[in-house]
Design a protein around this motif. Structure first.
Motif, short mmCIF file in Angstrom:
data_model
loop_
_atom_site.label_atom_id
_atom_site.label_comp_id
_atom_site.label_asym_id
_atom_site.label_seq_id
_atom_site.Cartn_x
_atom_site.Cartn_y
_atom_site.Cartn_z
N SER A 1 -2.70 -10.88 -10.43
CA SER A 1 -2.46 -9.46 -10.20
C SER A 1 -1.41 -9.28 -9.13
CB SER A 1 -3.75 -8.76 -9.78
OG SER A 1 -4.20 -9.24 -8.52
N ALA B 1 -0.27 -6.00 -6.41
CA ALA B 1 -0.49 -4.66 -5.90
C ALA B 1 0.63 -4.31 -4.93
CB ALA B 1 -1.84 -4.56 -5.19
N ASP C 1 1.43 -1.55 -2.00
CA ASP C 1 0.75 -0.55 -1.15
C ASP C 1 -0.62 -0.20 -1.70
OD1 ASP C 1 2.80 -0.49 0.69
OD2 ASP C 1 3.79 1.25 -0.19
N GLU C 2 -1.36 -1.26 -2.06
CA GLU C 2 -2.75 -1.17 -2.53
C GLU C 2 -2.89 -0.52 -3.90
OE1 GLU C 2 -5.21 0.55 0.46
OE2 GLU C 2 -4.76 -1.00 1.94
N HIS C 3 -1.81 -0.28 -4.60
CA HIS C 3 -1.86 0.25 -5.96
C HIS C 3 -1.53 -0.88 -6.94
CE1 HIS C 3 -2.28 4.40 -4.64
NE2 HIS C 3 -1.27 4.21 -3.79
N GLY C 4 -2.45 -1.17 -7.83
CA GLY C 4 -2.21 -2.23 -8.79
C GLY C 4 -1.07 -1.90 -9.74
N VAL C 5 -0.15 -2.84 -9.90
CA VAL C 5 0.97 -2.63 -10.83
C VAL C 5 0.97 -3.65 -11.95
CG1 VAL C 5 2.41 -1.51 -9.10
CG2 VAL C 5 2.53 -4.00 -9.38
N VAL D 1 9.04 -1.89 -10.80
CA VAL D 1 8.47 -1.01 -9.79
C VAL D 1 9.61 -0.27 -9.11
CG1 VAL D 1 7.10 -0.86 -7.67
CG2 VAL D 1 6.52 -2.57 -9.41
#
Length: 1014
Positions: free
Chosen positions: A665, A667, A669-673, A699
Motif C-alpha cells: 500500500s 498513503a 498524508d494518511e490518505h490511501g492512494v 497523485v
C-alpha cells in the motif's frame, strides 16, 4: 604414479580428521555469502562476493561502497590482456579491502544473440576473444591471493526462463564455442567454476556430466564447482556429479539427505571426500586454512544475526520460508526456490546514496587487511594522499588533474530519473544555460534538500554530501582554469596500482581504451581552442548508466558523469550548455535524498521501519533511498515500511510506486492512494530480490508543498523482502523539450548528444525484445544533427542498439557502461587527450530484423542452438549479410595501411605458428591499431565457419611509421572436435590466413599448408 606433495599430504591428514557429518556440513554454505568454518582443522569461513564490475562484499547496503569498473562488454572491447589483468588486480585489492576471498567473476558466456539481457556482463560473441579476456582477468585477480570464478558453466547465454531452460546443443558446438572460454580459464588456473541454473541436453547443470568431463578429468580442474545461488535442486545426482559446494546456506538439497545417500550407497563416500578435498585446496590458496590467528586489534568478521548499527548490513540469518528445502524431484526439477539473495543489491538504481554518517566513519563492512595499499582502512578514514585535482587548493594545472570534479548537476529535478534534467534557472528561463558549480561551503536553508556536491551513480543515487566528500578524501577543487586536463598515462602491465589516485587513473584509462569510435567524419577529436559554446544534450549526459542491472551491481563511491567530465576538461574558457531533451521513458526512480527527508530526523533520505502483525514498531533506522532490498531481519517482523517527507519541485500529476510482492500500500498524508495484493509471477531471484516489479499510481502534488508518503509491504514466505518506493514528477512536454535541445545545438559550435538504454532494457533476469533506444532518443538525435552537423553522438549501452541515424552524424562513439570514471575518460577521448582504443567485441546489426540469430526463448522448455558454430560475425558471414558494424571494428584518430602478410611455408598440426603483418600509420598523429588474424578452413565436407578469429595483437606507431605486428596463432585455432571420435583433430590441407582490422575488413590474404605431424 604422481607423487604426493607436502600440502596434499597435509590436506589428506585434515580430511581424515573429519566425520561424515562434518564433511557434508562443509558442502553447503553457512550463510548467503560465506562457507562454513571448521575450527578443528584451522579452517575459517571463506567469503564470496558478486562481480564482475566491482566487488560488493557481503552487504547489499547502499552505504557500503565499491570501486565501479567498466562493464564486461567494455573489457571485451579493450582487446588488451595486459590492461584487463591490471583491472583484475584492482578487483583483487577491492576484495581484500572488503574481506572477500572469492570474486564471482568473470562471466564467460557469449553474446549469442543481440537480445541477450545480460550482454553487459559478458565479454564478447567470440570464444577466442572471450577466453583470452577472461583468462587475463583470472590471472589479475588470483595474483593477489583472491580466487576468481568462471561462470556460468555452461550455455547460460540468455535470461528467458533461465532457471528451467534446457539448451540443446551438439557436442561439437559445445566444445568449439561455448566450453572454449571455460577451458581457457582453467588453463589460466581459475580456482572456482560456477554451475548455472540452466540445463544442457536434458540435465540441469548442477548435476551435469560436463562438470566431470571435460572440466575435472580432461582439463584437470582441481578447484571448486559452486552452484549458482539456489541452483542446486536435486541432491543425489548433483552429489554424484561434479558439484562441490551448494550456495547459499545454511539449507540446501544436501545436508541430512546427502548423509543418508552416502550411508545407503547411493552416493560414493569418495565423492564427498573429493569435494571436501577441493574446498580445503581452495581455502589454502585463499589463506583460509591453517593461517595465523587474527592480528591484535583486528576486527573479526561479523557473525550472523542481529548486530550493532555499524554491522547491521552483515546480517545473514535466513528468513523463514526463504530457505531451500531438499527435493526428491528428478534431474529436471522445475526451478530452484528463490532463497537467493537474502541481501539483495540493485544493479543500477537510485539507491546507491552514501550517507554522511557512513562517510565519516568506517561504515559497514570488513576492514582492510593491514598493509593493503589500494583503498586501505587508513585511506578510507583520512585521505593522506589527496588525489591530484581533488584536494582543497589543488593546482589547476591541466597536467595533474586525473579526473574532473565529481559534481552533481544542480539542474536535476528530484526524482525524475534521467529524462527531466533541467537547470534551476529553467524554471524561470529557457533552461539551456547551466549554472556554475556552487561555491564551497554550506548551502542556505532553502537549498538543503538539494544534493550538495553530489555524484549520480546510475541515476540519481550516488548522492555525496560535501561534508562526506571531505571525510572520504573526495574533496572537490576550485573550478579548473582554462585548459584541458591530461589523460593519465596508460600504466604498464607490471606496475601495481598505487593507492587511490592510481586506482582512479586506471579506471579512467580503461574508459578511454574501451571506447569504440564507430563513425567519424573528421569531427573528433574536438579542439577546445576552437570552441566557444558546446551543447551537451540528452538525459544520459547528467544521469548516465554506469553499470548493468541485476545481482552484479555495486554502490559506487562516486561517479563522474559525461557533463562533469566535459565541464572539468574545458574549464571556464568554453560555455557548456546542457539540454536534457524529451523523456527517454525510463521507469520512475526510487526515492533519493534530493527529493525527500526522513520524517523523524529531518535528514535527507527515508525512514525504514519493521512492524509486527499488530503494527507495533520493532526496528527503525534512517536510510538513504527508497530502494531497500535487504531490510534488517527482525524476529516477528510482519511489515516493511518506508516513510518520507516528499517535497515536489514541480506541480502536476506525480507518479508514486511501490515494488515488491504480496500485500502492499501507499498513503499520502494518511490518505490511501494504492492498495492491493500483488502476486509473485516468477521465481527468478534477480526479479524477486533485486528488481521487483513496481506498481504505480498518479497523485496530484503541488510544488513546494511537503507531503508525507508512507509505503508498506507485508512479508510472506517465498517472496523475498525487497521493498522499493519510487516517485517521478510530470514528464516534460516532448515537443518543447525537443525544441530546447535543437536550439541549444544550433547556437553552439558543436554538440554532443548522449543517448542510451535504461535499467529495464538491459538487466539480469530478462532478455530484450528489441534493440531500440526507447523514448524520443532517435528523434532527438535526428533533430540535433540537422541543427548542427558537428554533432557527436555518445552511446551509453551495454550491448548493441539500433542507430538508424548513424550516417547523418558527425561521429558516433560507444562508451558501454563505463563505470564510475566514465565522464573523465569520455572527455579524454572527445578532446583528443586519449585515442578511442576500443574495438567491437560483438557485431552490431543495422536493424534487429537483419540479425541471423535472435531467439532467446525456449519452446516447450527447450532452446535449440540450431545455428551451431555460426554465431556473431560467423553467422553474418555465413548468410552473406552486411551488419552496421563488424566484430572487431573501431576507429582511432589516425589511419592505417595493411601492406604485407607473412605466414610459414608449412605448419605442423598441433603446433602453434606465427603470422607477421606489416602495417603503416598513414595518418597525422601517433596511434594504436589492433591487428586481427582470421582463418578459413580447407575445402571439404567438414562444416566450418566462413572464417574465425585465430589471434590478434596491438601495435603502436608514430605518424608515417611502419611496424610489424607479430601474431601468435595457438594450435587450438586449427583444430575441430570430431564428434564421432570424441576427440580433437586437425584437418591437414591449405588454410587461408586473413589479416585486417575487423571481421569485415580483411585486405590481406595468404595460404598456409597444414600437414600432419611426422
Amino acid at each position: 604414479m604422481t607423487e604426493t606433495t607436502d600440502d596434499e599430504a597435509e590436506r589428506e591428514r585434515l580430511l581424515g580428521k573429519l566425520t561424515l557429518p562434518e564433511k557434508v556440513r562443509l558442502l553447503t554454505g553457512a550463510t548467503t555469502w560465506r562457507t562454513r568454518a571448521e575450527p578443528a582443522l584451522g579452517l575459517r569461513e571463506m567469503v564470496l562476493s558478486d562481480g564482475p564490475a566491482g566487488v560488493r562484499g557481503q552487504s547489499w547496503d547502499e552505504r557500503d561502497r565499491s570501486l565501479l569498473l567498466p562493464s564486461a562488454s567494455a573489457l571485451g572491447a579493450l582487446w588488451d590482456e595486459e590492461l584487463v589483468e591490471r583491472l583484475g588486480g584492482l578487483l583483487a585489492a577491492e576484495a581484500r579491502r572488503k574481506g572477500v576471498d572469492v570474486v564471482l567473476a568473470p562471466t564467460l558466456n557469449l553474446h549469442r544473440t543481440p537480445l541477450g539481457g545480460r550482454h553487459f556482463e559478458c565479454f564478447s560473441e567470440d570464444p577466442e576473444l572471450t577466453g583470452r579476456t577472461g583468462a587475463a582477468l583470472v590471472r589479475g585477480i588470483q595474483a593477489h591471493g583472491v580466487a576468481a570464478t568462471a561462470k556460468h558453466y555452461v550455455a547460460n547465454d540468455s535470461e528467458t526462463d533461465r532457471l528451467t531452460v534446457d539448451v540443446r546443443v551438439s557436442e561439437r558446438v559445445l566444445r568449439e564455442v561455448y566450453l572454449a572460454p571455460f577451458e581457457a580459464a582453467v588453463q589460466a588456473g581459475v580456482r572456482v567454476v560456477m554451475a548455472g541454473y540452466n540445463g544442457v541436453n536434458g540435465t540441469t547443470m548442477t548435476a551435469s556430466p560436463l562438470l566431470t568431463d571435460p572440466l575435472k578429468r580432461e582439463w584437470g580442474f582441481d578447484g571448486v564447482v559452486v552452484s549458482d545461488w539456489g541452483a542446486l535442486r536435486t541432491g543425489d545426482p548433483a552429489a554424484r556429479a561434479g558439484l562441490d559446494l551448494a550456495m547459499p546456506g545454511p539449507q540446501s538439497a544436501w545436508g541430512e539427505a546427502l548423509m543418508r545417500a552416502v550411508e545407503t550407497g547411493r552416493v560414493p563416500r569418495s565423492a564427498v571426500d573429493d569435494k571436501v578435498r577441493r574446498l580445503l585446496t581452495l581455502a589454502d590458496a585463499c589463506g583460509a586454512l591453517g593461517g595465523p590467528p587474527p592480528a591484535p586489534g583486528a576486527v573479526p568478521r561479523p557473525e550472523p544475526g542481529l548486530t550493532s548499527a555499524p554491522e547491521r548490513s552483515s546480517q545473514r540469518e535466513p528468513v523463514p520460508g526463504f530457505a531451500l528445502e531438499a527435493s526428491s524431484s528428478p534431474e529436471r526439477d522445475p526451478a530452484p526456490t528463490p532463497s537467493w539473495p537474502r541481501e539483495a543489491v540493485p544493479g543500477c538504481g537510485p539507491e546507491a546514496v552514501l550517507s554522511r554518517e557512513s562517510e565519516s566513519s568506517s561504515g559497514p563492512g570488513v576492514p582492510s587487511p593491514p598493509g593493503l595499499e589500494l583503498l586501505s582502512a587508513s585511506e578510507r578514514s583520512s585521505q593522506r594522499e589527496p588525489v591530484p585535482g581533488f584536494a582543497p587548493g589543488a593546482s589547476s594545472s591541466p597536467e595533474r588533474d586525473p579526473a574532473p570534479t565529481p559534481s552533481w548537476p544542480r539542474e536535476a529535478v528530484p526524482g525524475s530519473g534521467p529524462e527531466a534534467v533541467l537547470s534551476r534557472e529553467s524554471e524561470s528561463s529557457s533552461g539551456l544555460e547551466a549554472p556554475s558549480p556552487p561555491e564551497p561551503g554550506l548551502l542556505s536553508a532553502p537549498e538543503r534538500s538539494w544534493p550538495r556536491g553530489a555524484v549520480p551513480g546510475c541515476g540519481p543515487e550516488a548522492v555525496l554530501s560535501r561534508e562526506s566528500e571531505s571525510s572520504s578524501g573526495l574533496e572537490a577543487p576550485s573550478p579548473p582554469g582554462p585548459g584541458l586536463p591530461s589523460a593519465p598515462e596508460p600504466p604498464t602491465a607490471a606496475a601495481p596500482v598505487a593507492g587511490r589516485s592510481g586506482a582512479l587513473a586506471l579506471l579512467r584509462t580503461a574508459v578511454a581504451a574501451s571506447a569504440v569510435l564507430l563513425h567519424n567524419r573528421g569531427v573528433l577529436p574536438l579542439d577546445p581552442e576552437r570552441l566557444r559554446t558546446l551543447a551537451v544534450i540528452g538525459a544520459h549526459a547528467a544521469l548516465p548508466r554506469t553499470q548493468g542491472g541485476g545481482s552484479a551491481g555495486v554502490f559506487p563511491e562516486r561517479v563522474v558523469t559525461p557533463l562533469d567530465g566535459i565541464r572539468a576538461a574545458l574549464g571556464d574558457g568554453v560555455r557548456v550548455v546542457h539540454a536534457p531533451g524529451p523523456s527517454n521513458d525510463a521507469p520512475p526512480s526510487p526515492l533519493t535524498p534530493d527529493l525527500c527527508t526522513d520524517p523523524v530526523t529531518g535528514d535527507p533520505g527515508v525512514r525504514l521501519r519493521l512492524l509486527d502483525a499488530a503494527g507495533r514498531e520493532l526496528h527503525s533506522e534512517h536510510r538513504i533511498g527508497g530502494r531497500q532490498l535487504e531490510p534488517p531481519l527482525v524476529p516477528g517482523a510482519h511489515t516493511v515500511e518506508i516513510g518520507a517527507l516528499l517535497l515536489p519541485g514541480i506541480s502536476g500529476p506525480w507518479t508514486l510506486g511501490i515494488g515488491g510482492f504480496g500485500r502492499m500500500s501507499i498513503a499520502v498524508d494518511e490518505h490511501g492512494v494504492l492498495a492491493g495484493e500483488f502476486g509473485k509471477e516468477t521465481d527468478d531471484p534477480a526479479v524477486v530480490h533485486v528488481n521487483p516489479p513496481v506498481h504505480c499510481v498518479p497523485v496530484s502534488l503541488t510544488a513546494g508543498r511537503v507531503v508525507r508518503v508512507v509505503a508498506r509491504r507485508e512479508l510472506a514466505p517465498g517472496t523475498g523482502r525487497a521493498t522499493v518506493v519510487t516517485a517521478a514528477p510530470p514528464r516534460p512536454e516532448a515537443a518543447a523539450a525537443l525544441a530546447d535541445a535543437t536550439r541549444a545545438a544550433r547556437e553552439a559550435d558543436a554538440a554532443i548528444v548522449v543517448v542510451g538504454t535504461t535499467e529495464h532494457g538491459e538487466s539480469e533476469g530478462y532478455d530484450r525484445t528489441d534493440l531500440g533506444l526507447g523514448g524520443h532518443q532517435d528523434a532527438l538525435v535526428r533533430a540535433v544533427t540537422e541543427a548542427n552537423p558537428r554533432t557527436v553522438v555518445v552511446v551509453n549501452s551495454g550491448g548493441p542498439v539500433e542507430l538508424p541515424w548513424r550516417a547523418r552524424t558527425g561521429a558516433v562513439l560507444l562508451t558501454w557502461f563505463p563505470g564510475q570514471e566514465g565522464g573523465a575518460g569520455l572527455a579524454d577521448v572527445l578532446f583528443g587527450r586519449a585515442e578511442p582504443g576500443g574495438r567491437l567485441p560483438t557485431t552490431w546489426a543495422a536493424a534487429l530484423a537483419d540479425a541471423p540469430v535472435t531467439r532467446t526463448g525456449p519452446t516447450a522448455g527447450r532452446l535449440d542452438y540450431g545455428e551451431g558454430l555460426h554465431i556473431g560475425y560467423r553467422a553474418w558471414a555465413r548468410h552473406h549479410r552486411e551488419p552496421a558494424y563488424w566484430f572487431g571494428h573501431g576507429l582511432g584518430y589516425t589511419t592505417w595501411a595493411y601492406e604485407g602478410l607473412s605466414v610459414p611455408d608449412a605448419i605442423v598440426a598441433g603446433e602453434p605458428f606465427t603470422v607477421r603483418v606489416e602495417v603503416r600509420n598513414t595518418g597525422p598523429r601517433p596511434g594504436r591499431e589492433v591487428v586481427q588474424v582470421y582463418l578459413a578452413g580447407p575445402p571439404g565436407p567438414l562444416e566450418r565457419p566462413e572464417r574465425w578469429l585465430a589471434g590478434f595483437t596491438a601495435v603502436s606507431a608514430e605518424a608515417g611509421e611502419r611496424t610489424t605486428a607479430v601474431v601468435r596463432i595457438p594450435a587450438r585455432a586449427l583444430r575441430h572436435w570430431a564428434q564421432d571420435e570424441h576427440a580433437w583433430r586437425t584437418q591437414p590441407g591449405p588454410y587461408r590466413v586473413l589479416a585486417g582490422r575487423s571481421a569485415g575488413a580483411l585486405p590481406l590474404t595468404a595460404t598456409a599448408l597444414v600437414r600432419a605431424p611426422d
